[in-house]
Design a protein around this motif. Structure first.
Motif: not given
Length: 508
Positions: A164, A170, A173, A290, A315, A317, A329, A331
């Motif tokens: 994403n 993310s 989502y 992330s 999530a 990253n 990134c 998910l």
């Protein structure tokens, strides 16, 4: 121009429609190729080759109004010559912040990875969009392979996922996916008739949780923020209290968002204990890793995310600690029954025809809220192929070792004071200039100390020597947050950072 037009019209089979000659391309390919060649040379000389040169400035600071004049931003009716455009490219590079500089410590990303950079050059040149196998065969297979490997590191036996444009997306989502799992009818019927939905996140969670709740119509008032301890970790007992409170109010709890690597303090929530509460109450557990997710690559540091395998979604990253290049990134979702597709599909007949000549399960675009989507996984994949898992692990271990070195140096130096012992790459500290060191602890002291970091930040920016972030946080006055990421960073850069702060603040 008129002569050229006449010559083209005189050619065999020349076609003129609405005053426009349709024969032959309109672009001068040779001139375009020459421009790309010269521009790439500028990029190599001014960006890539200077990426590890500490004698270069991190930024060439200019105030907005002055920079507007320098760059000549006005678009005109007629195009400009290639030499002027090349000069504009040089100016853009000159006055941009060099996030690949070894002394750029300002964000949760930094540095340059050469393999990821080449991957970006390739994808920018090919200009693909990742929604169907017929237009992106290589990049869809790459994304599938990368997601599978990331799922292994989380500890799931199977799963699903999608790349994403940012960790914030993310998280959105995941919130929407958890809501769909809780009440699938929302996709067709919308919000009307639903109970008051409530979700839970720590006080230290990323601000994207509030944005996602607003965007999805859940409402920011229905995000219950859970108290954290002195290190910034969610307190499980407080989560239990808030879940019970929501139920007593007649609300419908559906999601808990834990954080693995908070933005400011770099805190990791106790995932196992939070997962116990989620299982007890039937709540979706999303982990916003992330920032901290890349610690999973390190055998030494993956303990920070103990219990993450119990999450329903994560999530992560790679563009942060692993330098995969913004944006990269993912998910990741434990459910492998097609939940992502069920939640997001719109079954556009012009894209996702079911009678294609190949396996249409590779047309993954219906799992996304986007139509056009960048092949971000390719950057991570090419870098991973080049470095191997051990190379990525070394990056994480070295960054955290440098962070530990800096912490120990801060403890030795007069005037530097840690907020807390870090467990990740976020080092938060105050610098107390000589004029304040003998001052009595009290409101006036903290008021004056609050003004120190902004002045030092202004001076380092205008000098171009480094970039370091600062902020107030939860009642604490402005402090510096130094983040170690880039493999270009060395022990000497850690020493320089402390020396430079002392130098810039000697008259304060």
């Amino acid at each position: 121009v008129g002569v050229c037009k006449q010559e083209m019209l005189q050619k065999k089979n020349a076609v003129l429609v609405d005053g426009i000659i349709l024969n032959g391309p309109i672009m001068d390919s040779k001139a375009g190729e020459k421009f790309v060649e010269e521009a790439c040379k500028v990029i190599m000389e001014e960006v890539v080759q200077k990426a590890d040169d500490v004698t270069e400035k991190v930024c060439e600071w200019q105030a907005p109004e002055m920079l507007k004049q320098i760059l000549d931003l006005e678009m005109r009716d007629t195009g400009e010559c290639h030499q002027k455009i090349l000069q504009l490219c040089r100016d853009v590079i000159k006055y941009s912040v060099k996030t690949n500089h070894p002394r750029f410590f300002n964000q949760l990303y930094a540095g340059i990875d050469y393999y990821s950079l080449v991957a970006r050059f390739i994808t920018e040149a090919l200009n693909p969009s990742v929604y169907t196998y017929e237009v992106s065969p290589v990049f869809l297979l790459v994304e599938e392979a990368v997601i599978k490997k990331m799922i292994e590191f989380i500890g799931w036996e199977e799963g699903d996922g999608i790349f994403n444009p940012g960790g914030s997306v993310s998280n959105m989502y995941a919130m929407n996916l958890a809501r769909y799992k809780f009440c699938p009818e929302i996709k067709e019927k919308g919000l009307s008739g639903l109970p008051r939905l409530v979700l839970f996140a720590s006080e230290e969670c990323h601000y994207s949780m509030k944005k996602a709740a607003s965007f999805l119509g859940i409402g920011t008032e229905n995000v219950y923020f859970i108290k954290t301890d002195e290190r910034g970790k969610m307190i499980p007992e407080e989560l239990e209290k808030q879940v019970q409170r929501a139920r007593k109010e007649g609300s419908a709890p559906f999601l808990v968002c834990a954080t693995a690597g908070t933005t400011v303090l770099g805190a990791f929530d106790p995932l196992d204990k939070i997962a116990d509460i989620c299982e007890k109450h039937g709540l979706w557990l999303h982990v916003d890793a992330s920032w901290g997710g890349s610690a999973l690559i390190s055998r030494k540091h993956r303990r920070l995310l103990h219990g993450i395998h119990r999450a329903d979604s994560v999530a992560w990253n790679p563009h942060k600690m692993l330098l995969a290049g913004i944006q990269c990134c993912a998910l990741l979702v434990k459910d492998n029954s097609g939940l992502l597709k069920k939640c997001y599909s719109a079954e556009a007949a012009y894209l996702f025809q079911q009678d294609k000549f190949y396996d249409v399960s590779y047309d993954t675009g219906d799992k996304s809220i986007q139509c056009s989507r960048r092949p971000d996984a390719f950057k991570f994949w090419l870098m991973w192929k080049a470095l191997g898992t051990t190379g990525l692990e070394e990056r994480v271990n070295r960054a955290l070792a440098l962070a530990r070195y800096l912490v120990e140096e801060i403890k030795k130096r007069e005037g530097f004071q840690l907020l807390l012992e870090p467990e990740y790459a976020n080092i938060c500290f105050w610098y107390i200039p000589p004029s304040l060191r003998k001052m009595e602890d009290g409101p006036e002291f903290w008021h004056k100390l609050h003004q120190v970091a902004p002045v030092i930040k202004e001076r380092m920016m205008k000098k171009g020597s480094m970039m370091l972030g600062y902020q107030p946080h939860r009642g604490k006055v402005n402090f510096f947050r130094q983040v170690v990421i880039s493999p270009q960073v060395s022990r000497e850069d850690m020493d320089f950072l402390l020396d430079e702060i002392e130098l810039l603040a000697k008259d304060l």
